[in-house]
Scaffold this motif. Structure first.
Motif, short mmCIF file in Angstrom:
data_model
loop_
_atom_site.label_atom_id
_atom_site.label_comp_id
_atom_site.label_asym_id
_atom_site.label_seq_id
_atom_site.Cartn_x
_atom_site.Cartn_y
_atom_site.Cartn_z
N GLN A 152 41.72 39.27 38.77
CA GLN A 152 40.60 38.34 38.92
C GLN A 152 39.37 39.04 39.50
OE1 GLN A 152 42.63 35.34 41.30
NE2 GLN A 152 42.52 33.88 39.59
N ARG A 153 39.58 39.89 40.50
CA ARG A 153 38.45 40.61 41.10
C ARG A 153 37.77 41.50 40.07
NH1 ARG A 153 41.85 41.03 45.84
NH2 ARG A 153 42.50 43.12 45.22
N VAL A 154 38.58 42.16 39.23
CA VAL A 154 38.02 43.06 38.22
C VAL A 154 37.23 42.29 37.18
CG1 VAL A 154 38.61 44.65 36.34
CG2 VAL A 154 39.76 44.86 38.54
N VAL A 155 37.81 41.23 36.63
CA VAL A 155 37.10 40.51 35.56
C VAL A 155 35.87 39.79 36.11
CG1 VAL A 155 39.19 40.28 34.17
CG2 VAL A 155 38.53 38.41 35.71
N ASP A 156 35.94 39.30 37.36
CA ASP A 156 34.78 38.63 37.93
C ASP A 156 33.62 39.60 38.16
OD1 ASP A 156 36.17 36.28 37.92
OD2 ASP A 156 36.35 36.10 40.11
N ALA A 157 33.94 40.87 38.37
CA ALA A 157 32.91 41.87 38.62
C ALA A 157 32.39 42.49 37.33
CB ALA A 157 33.45 42.97 39.53
N THR A 158 32.97 42.12 36.20
CA THR A 158 32.58 42.76 34.94
C THR A 158 32.17 41.73 33.90
OG1 THR A 158 34.95 42.90 34.37
CG2 THR A 158 33.94 44.85 35.37
N LEU A 159 33.04 41.46 32.92
CA LEU A 159 32.63 40.70 31.75
C LEU A 159 32.81 39.19 31.85
CD1 LEU A 159 33.87 42.95 28.79
CD2 LEU A 159 31.52 42.59 29.58
N TRP A 160 33.76 38.72 32.67
CA TRP A 160 34.11 37.30 32.62
C TRP A 160 32.91 36.38 32.85
CZ3 TRP A 160 39.15 35.78 31.40
CH2 TRP A 160 39.40 34.40 31.45
N PRO A 161 32.12 36.56 33.91
CA PRO A 161 30.97 35.66 34.11
C PRO A 161 29.96 35.72 32.97
CG PRO A 161 31.48 36.83 36.13
CD PRO A 161 32.27 37.50 35.04
N LYS A 162 29.81 36.87 32.35
CA LYS A 162 28.85 36.99 31.25
C LYS A 162 29.36 36.24 30.01
CE LYS A 162 27.21 41.49 32.85
NZ LYS A 162 27.10 42.94 32.55
N CYS A 167 31.25 31.73 35.02
CA CYS A 167 32.54 31.40 35.61
C CYS A 167 33.10 32.57 36.41
CB CYS A 167 33.53 30.99 34.52
SG CYS A 167 35.19 30.65 35.13
N HIS A 168 33.61 32.28 37.60
CA HIS A 168 34.32 33.24 38.44
C HIS A 168 35.73 32.72 38.68
CE1 HIS A 168 30.17 34.47 39.14
NE2 HIS A 168 30.63 35.60 39.64
N THR A 169 36.71 33.53 38.36
CA THR A 169 38.10 33.07 38.42
C THR A 169 38.69 33.15 39.82
OG1 THR A 169 38.99 35.29 37.94
CG2 THR A 169 38.46 33.88 36.06
N GLY A 170 38.09 33.95 40.71
CA GLY A 170 38.74 34.26 41.98
C GLY A 170 38.14 33.61 43.20
N ARG A 171 37.46 32.49 43.05
CA ARG A 171 36.88 31.81 44.21
C ARG A 171 37.95 31.00 44.96
NH1 ARG A 171 31.07 29.59 41.75
NH2 ARG A 171 30.02 31.63 41.80
N ASP A 172 37.84 31.01 46.29
CA ASP A 172 38.74 30.19 47.11
C ASP A 172 38.05 28.85 47.34
OD1 ASP A 172 40.52 29.07 48.85
OD2 ASP A 172 40.57 30.76 50.25
N THR A 173 38.09 28.01 46.34
CA THR A 173 37.30 26.79 46.34
C THR A 173 37.79 25.77 47.36
OG1 THR A 173 36.65 27.14 44.04
CG2 THR A 173 36.51 24.88 44.88
N ALA A 174 39.09 25.68 47.57
CA ALA A 174 39.60 24.74 48.56
C ALA A 174 39.07 25.08 49.95
CB ALA A 174 41.12 24.73 48.56
N ALA A 175 39.05 26.37 50.29
CA ALA A 175 38.50 26.79 51.58
C ALA A 175 37.01 26.49 51.67
CB ALA A 175 38.77 28.27 51.81
N ALA A 176 36.29 26.69 50.56
CA ALA A 176 34.86 26.42 50.55
C ALA A 176 34.56 24.94 50.76
CB ALA A 176 34.25 26.91 49.24
N ILE A 177 35.41 24.08 50.20
CA ILE A 177 35.23 22.64 50.39
C ILE A 177 35.39 22.28 51.87
CG2 ILE A 177 36.31 20.40 49.90
CD1 ILE A 177 36.83 21.51 47.04
N GLY A 178 36.39 22.85 52.51
CA GLY A 178 36.55 22.63 53.93
C GLY A 178 35.39 23.15 54.74
#
Length: 217
Positions: A152-162, A167-178
């Motif tokens: 996830q870290r690799v793809v988020d830093a390269t092609l996936w968001p483009k 889109c970023h696959t590796g976000r800790d969204t539950a923690a961010a909501i808190g």
């Protein structure tokens, strides 16, 4: 408002989202909104696939979607929705709504994509009344350290968001909501598809509450 235009991705997403719903995402959409009532704001409504799942106790949905092609599809979907739906242009980080205006907010496969996730959550917190619900269904970081999280870290830093409109696959969204001042009341972790090792497979679905008092931490 400046449009967040992603015409190539929008065409792809219209087809992909329908296929994903047929493969099981529709069940998660349905479960996401069970028990909602009153006025609801849906952020990142896409092509309107959530609309058919809102219960009759919802009096109005204001559906915010910045991408022009997807917003037009959402307008068409709103015509046959079982509850009143108004589709509007807008960004998650600058919601076109007043403070405390809504009883609930819904995000489905959106917080993985917004450029400023903390900013979007701050806005959701602002437009919800005290005691209001946040319902969320999102791609997130793999729960356990290891190969998938590294991928996830690799793809988020390269092609996936483009390739997938930010889109970023590796976000800790539950923690961010808190961290945005919500109390997470329910949290279900799962993979979709269940046996997949795709970077986007780890997901959460849950419910959080804006407390009656207090401020964003």
């Amino acid at each position: 408002m400046a449009a967040a235009s992603h015409p190539v991705f929008a065409r792809f997403y219209e087809r992909l989202s329908v296929a994903m719903d047929r493969a099981g995402v529709a069940e998660h959409r349905r479960d996401l909104v069970v028990g909602l009532s009153g006025r609801v704001i849906e952020i990142g409504a896409g092509n309107g696939l959530m609309f058919g799942h809102y219960p009759a106790t919802v009096t109005e949905v204001v559906a915010v979607e910045p991408e022009p092609r997807l917003r037009a599809a959402a307008v068409r979907a709103a015509r046959t929705a079982p509850v009143p739906v108004t589709v509007v242009d807008g960004l998650a980080e600058a919601l076109p709504a007043g403070d405390g205006e809504f009883d609930a907010a819904v995000v489905a496969l959106v917080l993985c994509t917004v450029p400023d996730q903390p900013g979007a959550l701050t806005e959701i917190h602002r437009v919800l009344r005290a005691g209001g619900d946040l319902r969320f269904f999102e791609h997130v970081a793999a729960e356990q350290p290891g190969g998938l999280r590294r991928l996830q870290r690799v793809v988020d830093a390269t092609l996936w968001p483009k390739l997938f409109a930010g889109c970023h696959t590796g976000r800790d969204t539950a923690a961010a909501i808190g961290a945005a001042g919500f109390v997470v009341d329910e949290l279900h972790r799962f993979r979709f598809p269940a046996t997949s090792n795709s970077p986007s497979a780890p997901c959460v679905r849950g419910r959080a509450t804006r407390p009656a008092s207090g401020h964003i931490r």
